[in-house]
Design a protein around this motif. Structure first.
Motif, PDB file in Angstrom:
ATOM      1  N   GLY A  22       0.894  -1.338   0.009  1.00 41.30           N
ATOM      2  CA  GLY A  22      -0.069   0.048  -0.013  1.00 41.30           C
ATOM      3  C   GLY A  22       0.784   1.316   0.010  1.00 41.30           C
ATOM      4  O   GLY A  22       2.056   1.269   0.080  1.00 41.30           O
ATOM      5  N   ARG A  23       0.286   2.586  -0.069  1.00 41.14           N
ATOM      6  CA  ARG A  23       0.863   3.568   0.029  1.00 41.14           C
ATOM      7  C   ARG A  23       0.474   4.563   1.027  1.00 41.14           C
ATOM      8  O   ARG A  23       0.202   4.044   2.272  1.00 41.14           O
ATOM      9  N   ARG A  24       0.113   5.663   0.995  1.00 42.08           N
ATOM     10  CA  ARG A  24      -0.226   6.535   2.058  1.00 42.08           C
ATOM     11  C   ARG A  24      -1.343   6.032   2.855  1.00 42.08           C
ATOM     12  O   ARG A  24      -1.359   6.168   3.967  1.00 42.08           O
ATOM     13  N   ALA A  26      -2.563   2.934   3.383  1.00 41.11           N
ATOM     14  CA  ALA A  26      -2.244   1.892   4.144  1.00 41.11           C
ATOM     15  C   ALA A  26      -1.260   2.263   5.408  1.00 41.11           C
ATOM     16  O   ALA A  26      -1.404   2.034   6.513  1.00 41.11           O
ATOM     17  N   ALA A  27      -0.255   3.336   5.129  1.00 36.06           N
ATOM     18  CA  ALA A  27       0.349   3.757   5.964  1.00 36.06           C
ATOM     19  C   ALA A  27      -0.388   4.456   7.092  1.00 36.06           C
ATOM     20  O   ALA A  27      -0.122   4.358   8.419  1.00 36.06           O
ATOM     21  N   ALA A  30      -1.996   2.112   9.271  1.00 36.74           N
ATOM     22  CA  ALA A  30      -1.276   1.482  10.098  1.00 36.74           C
ATOM     23  C   ALA A  30      -0.857   2.208  11.352  1.00 36.74           C
ATOM     24  O   ALA A  30      -0.832   1.743  12.462  1.00 36.74           O
ATOM     25  N   ARG A 123       8.867   7.026   5.634  1.00 36.32           N
ATOM     26  CA  ARG A 123       7.835   6.106   5.050  1.00 36.32           C
ATOM     27  C   ARG A 123       6.831   6.969   4.142  1.00 36.32           C
ATOM     28  O   ARG A 123       6.740   8.107   4.099  1.00 36.32           O
ATOM     29  N   PRO A 124       5.963   6.347   3.407  1.00 34.54           N
ATOM     30  CA  PRO A 124       5.050   7.013   2.616  1.00 34.54           C
ATOM     31  C   PRO A 124       3.976   7.629   3.429  1.00 34.54           C
ATOM     32  O   PRO A 124       2.756   7.151   3.339  1.00 34.54           O
ATOM     33  N   LEU A 125       4.034   8.433   4.251  1.00 36.68           N
ATOM     34  CA  LEU A 125       3.285   9.218   5.309  1.00 36.68           C
ATOM     35  C   LEU A 125       3.553  10.558   5.217  1.00 36.68           C
ATOM     36  O   LEU A 125       4.919  11.164   5.193  1.00 36.68           O
ATOM     37  N   THR A 126       2.591  11.449   5.099  1.00 35.97           N
ATOM     38  CA  THR A 126       2.811  12.968   5.215  1.00 35.97           C
ATOM     39  C   THR A 126       2.422  13.486   6.572  1.00 35.97           C
ATOM     40  O   THR A 126       1.754  12.801   7.410  1.00 35.97           O
TER      41      THR A 126
END
Lengths: 297, 307
Positions: A22-24, A26-27, A30, A123-126
């Motif tokens: 996944g990307r954003r 999913a992150a 999580a 991570r793919p998280l902003t």
């Protein structure tokens, strides 16, 4: 050749991952799950589990007692005893601000204090995702802890009533009024608690700040409003952060401000209450987005 | 689409200015896949460069491509392919290694079950299989470094950024960490290891990038850098001064020290020149040995030349 039965040690090496990824979204989900686990003390020692679940028990007790009394007095056709209404129960849930003071700092402060944020934002998280996950986690727990007792109350009342079907159809409005007010309460406390938690890396400071905000605004409001004469309160009632969502509750349940409340009789009091509520929410979200605007320019 | 044949990293005129200081100044580099050492003194701009590779700091000028992806256009896509191990302490101390690594696996986009499985595998790989259910607060420095490496690897990255991975480790811990880093190359994972310890780079990396005060000093294969700047030590008995004079005449730099002559030789051609001078003058040759300089010496010499 080594024999497995002889206790051989195998170096399993490294296995690449070729499954779905996944990307954003999913992150963010999580982080939301991890924050809920932390807030409820799951996968932690019993001491961390104690406070949340004791608080859940406390806010559920009035519902259980009310249903119990309803059961005991179910045959008294003339005068059924109801110790708490659905509207009043939302006020009981405002005690969850204590939970916010305890848990929101625990969910926010260690990330900054232990310098975990750089790992998260690698991570793919902003920053926006981070805020959504944290506010979402605290808000979800608050919603659940406020809503579950209401469900107990509703189902209990329905079961001890003369006719469950009649009770259900007679209280259809509850099915939307309660979730809406509880959602407003949870969102407000979550944003305020998480925003305050984001301003410091020390849990004790953040927790004290939440309690302090509650006490100081409550006392300040009482002093400014003074005695309510002939159902005329004061606009200063809006200073009380704890009570603010309860004015919105009254608007949802009654369609107007409760005549016994400190805001009663104030012209456009309901409108001011909504505006103050929205303004505090926006300030809280603004503070959070500023604090977690992780990409520097 | 990511083309595997694309270079690991393509940096073009990368500049980062903060008020009053230029952290990176017009850096242009293209790096192949493999193990790369990013070398520079403290404050040289290594961590700034990592932050820009991750897309969490924007360049003032220039562009960066990581594994064929433009960082400015798709920072999330880049971060999905990277693992990052910061220099400083960054682990939640009240959680177990298994929980932390598993959570970071999920944050990297892996499904929960896969993240838990990979966390177990990776902690096994870095030698923490028996300690994985202990809180990190009770870990030694070496175990914490391994946990940091594990969280960087759990998302199965194409490239891992390691910031001072051997910082604070005792000699044994350092050797074990470097052995782990070296193994990553055999798994097909590229590594950029930022450090000021050139011995670490010399031991592990195929390629070296040296930066100083935000500027590129040199970028090249580790072996080629050492070969190109090699010194040859020659023992011709008491006639060392005569050899130095002959070498200077043919354009080679040489000095006589303690009865030995040290000649700076770059490539086979200059080696042939050295041989010819010794033969033409009929000098007795007792010993001739190639002494490769360390990366420290290369760095000090090249950085000194630039400044």
């Amino acid at each position: 050749m080594s024999m497995a039965g002889a206790g051989a040690v195998y170096d399993r090496g490294y296995r690449p991952y070729d499954g779905s990824r996944g990307r954003r979204g999913a992150a963010t989900f999580a982080l939301y799950k991890a924050s809920i686990r932390r807030a409820l003390g799951l996968r932690r020692t019993w001491r961390q589990k104690f406070a949340p679940f004791v608080l859940l028990g406390i806010v559920t007790i009035p519902a259980v007692v009310n249903v119990g009394i309803g059961y005991v007095t179910r045959d008294r056709l003339d005068n059924k005893i109801e110790i708490i209404t659905y509207r009043n129960y939302v006020g009981v849930s405002s005690a969850l601000l204590l939970f916010v003071a305890l848990v929101a700092p625990d969910v926010m402060c260690p990330d900054r204090r232990q310098k975990v944020l750089p790992l998260m934002f690698a991570r793919p998280l902003t920053g926006v995702d981070y805020v959504i996950a944290k506010v979402g986690a605290i808000g979800s727990i608050l919603f659940a802890f406020s809503f579950l007792p209401q469900v107990v109350l509703f189902v209990g009342n329905m079961l001890v009533s003369d006719s469950a079907g009649k009770y259900f159809t007679g209280h259809l409005d509850i099915l939307w009024r309660v979730p809406v007010t509880v959602l407003m309460l949870a969102a407000f406390y979550a944003v305020v608690g998480v925003a305050i938690g984001s301003l410091t890396d020390r849990r004790i400071v953040a927790g004290s700040a939440v309690i302090g905000l509650l006490l100081i605004t409550s006392i300040a409001s009482s002093v400014m409003v003074g005695e309510i004469v002939n159902g005329h309160g004061s606009i200063a009632a809006l200073v009380n952060v704890l009570s603010l969502p309860l004015y919105l509750r009254d608007l949802v349940f009654l369609g107007h401000i409760d005549p016994t409340s400190p805001l009663a009789g104030v012209s456009n009091g309901g409108l001011f209450a909504v505006a103050t509520y929205v303004a505090i929410l926006l300030v809280g979200v603004g503070v959070l987005l500023q604090r977690y605007r992780w990409v520097e320019h | 689409m990511v083309v595997l044949a694309s270079p690991l990293l393509r940096i073009d005129r990368l500049t980062k200015r903060y008020p009053g200081v230029t952290a990176l100044d017009g850096l242009t580099i293209e790096l192949p896949r493999g193990l790369v050492g990013l070398v520079g003194a403290n404050g040289a701009g290594k961590t700034t460069m990592f932050r820009m590779l991750l897309g969490i700091s924007k360049p003032t000028e220039g562009s960066i491509e990581v594994c064929g992806i433009d960082v400015a256009k798709d920072p999330i896509g880049v971060r999905s392919r990277l693992g990052y191990m910061p220099e400083h302490d960054c682990l939640p101390l009240d959680q177990t290694a298994a929980d932390v690594v598993s959570t970071f696996g999920e944050l990297s986009g892996l499904p929960a079950r896969a993240a838990r499985q990979r966390a177990s595998d990776i902690l096994d790989l870095v030698g923490l299989d028996e300690a994985r259910f202990r809180p990190i607060g009770g870990f030694s420095t070496g175990m914490r470094q391994r946990t940091k490496l594990a969280q960087a690897l759990v998302g199965d990255p194409e490239l891992v950024l390691l910031d001072e991975p051997t910082a604070g480790l005792d000699p044994l811990g350092r050797e074990e960490m470097l052995a782990l880093v070296a193994r990553l190359g055999t798994f097909g994972i590229s590594v950029i290891m930022a450090t000021h310890l050139l011995d670490d780079v010399q031991q592990v990396c195929d390629h070296v990038v040296m930066i100083d005060a935000g500027r590129l000093v040199v970028s090249g294969g580790t072996d080629s850098l050492l070969e190109r700047t090699g010194l040859v030590t020659v023992d011709v008995g008491v006639r060392g001064d005569e050899l130095v004079a002959g070498l200077v005449l043919v354009g080679l730099a040489a000095v006589a020290e303690d009865g030995l002559v040290e000649v700076t030789v770059e490539g086979n051609h200059q080696m042939d020149l050295l041989r010819d001078v010794i033969a033409e003058r009929g000098l007795p040759l007792y010993r001739l040995s190639t002494r490769l300089t360390s990366l420290d010496e290369v760095f000090l010499r090249l950085a000194g030349t630039q400044s």
